[in-house]
Design a protein around this motif. Sequence first.
Motif, PDB file in Angstrom:
ATOM      1  N   LEU A 128       2.322   0.463  -1.475  1.00 34.57           N
ATOM      2  CA  LEU A 128       3.570   0.715  -0.759  1.00 34.57           C
ATOM      3  C   LEU A 128       4.370   1.822  -1.440  1.00 34.57           C
ATOM      4  O   LEU A 128       4.951   2.691  -0.765  1.00 34.57           O
ATOM      5  CB  LEU A 128       4.400  -0.565  -0.693  1.00 34.57           C
ATOM      6  N   SER A 131      -2.332  -2.241   6.789  1.00 34.77           N
ATOM      7  CA  SER A 131      -1.675  -2.854   7.941  1.00 34.77           C
ATOM      8  C   SER A 131      -1.980  -4.348   7.989  1.00 34.77           C
ATOM      9  O   SER A 131      -3.133  -4.756   7.829  1.00 34.77           O
ATOM     10  CB  SER A 131      -2.153  -2.191   9.235  1.00 34.77           C
ATOM     11  N   ASN A 135       3.042  -8.928   5.360  1.00 35.27           N
ATOM     12  CA  ASN A 135       2.266  -8.364   4.261  1.00 35.27           C
ATOM     13  C   ASN A 135       2.521  -9.190   3.007  1.00 35.27           C
ATOM     14  O   ASN A 135       3.396 -10.068   3.000  1.00 35.27           O
ATOM     15  CB  ASN A 135       2.632  -6.890   4.064  1.00 35.27           C
ATOM     16  N   HIS A 154       9.839  -0.261   6.717  1.00 38.87           N
ATOM     17  CA  HIS A 154       8.640  -0.392   7.548  1.00 38.87           C
ATOM     18  C   HIS A 154       8.771   0.402   8.843  1.00 38.87           C
ATOM     19  O   HIS A 154       7.765   0.903   9.369  1.00 38.87           O
ATOM     20  CB  HIS A 154       8.358  -1.867   7.832  1.00 38.87           C
ATOM     21  N   GLU A 173       6.040   1.025  11.431  1.00 42.18           N
ATOM     22  CA  GLU A 173       5.817  -0.362  11.812  1.00 42.18           C
ATOM     23  C   GLU A 173       7.144  -0.961  12.279  1.00 42.18           C
ATOM     24  O   GLU A 173       7.949  -1.420  11.471  1.00 42.18           O
ATOM     25  CB  GLU A 173       5.261  -1.168  10.627  1.00 42.18           C
TER      26      GLU A 173
END
Length: 228
Positions: free
Chosen positions: A90, A97, A102, A173, A178
């Motif tokens: 990260l 993904s 996560n 994110h 995302e």
Amino acid sequence: MRDKVAINVWDIWIRLFHWGLVAAVLMSFYTTKTSGVPFLFPVEVHAQAGYLILGLLVFRCLWGVLGSIYARFNTFLYPPSKTAAYSKALIKRQPGSYASHNPLGGWMVVVMLLSLSFQAASGLFLSDDIFFQAPLYGLLGEGVGSQLRTLHQWNSDLLIILIVLHLVGLVVHRLLGEPLLTAMLAGNKRFRQQPIDARNETLDASTLRLRALGVLLIAAGVVLWLWF
């Protein structure tokens, strides 16, 4: 390149839990600031928000064991080694993904649930020393009650920090492509490739509905017992 993989991640029960919890927590914090204003929000409303939070947490804990595949704790809780590896990826802006939470997000969920659980449970032993006494006030004695009051106040500050971190995580994110907020509204996530934790549901819809009904009845029973 267009998204190719669409997965229904968050079932309707998780989404109702999430937004119900948001509303109850907001009411809890708001009534903390306004409970001293005459006839606006008496301390009982703050306590009732806590009862709702406790019922929602009971639901989430049971649904985390009995619910749909991506709602289960064993789907999104990872050992320290995998959590550390994800953290490094990260930082490099190269995270894998995940359909469900996560590795970092999963443990963040647990920490927040624990903090909320302590906040709601400790409130059951408190009093405002004037008009209101919680259902379990005095059960543990005056000394323990005083300590719980202090910890209740400290934990409310911790909760604010956790909520801010949660919001920062949503922004991060989103910048990484995302949109978690959209997923929590619609239930679906879209991926350019199969996510690391992609799994097939092992329970049919009727079984999940029956389990959800049972879990809801238990959670509602807890709220009603405390409320009345």
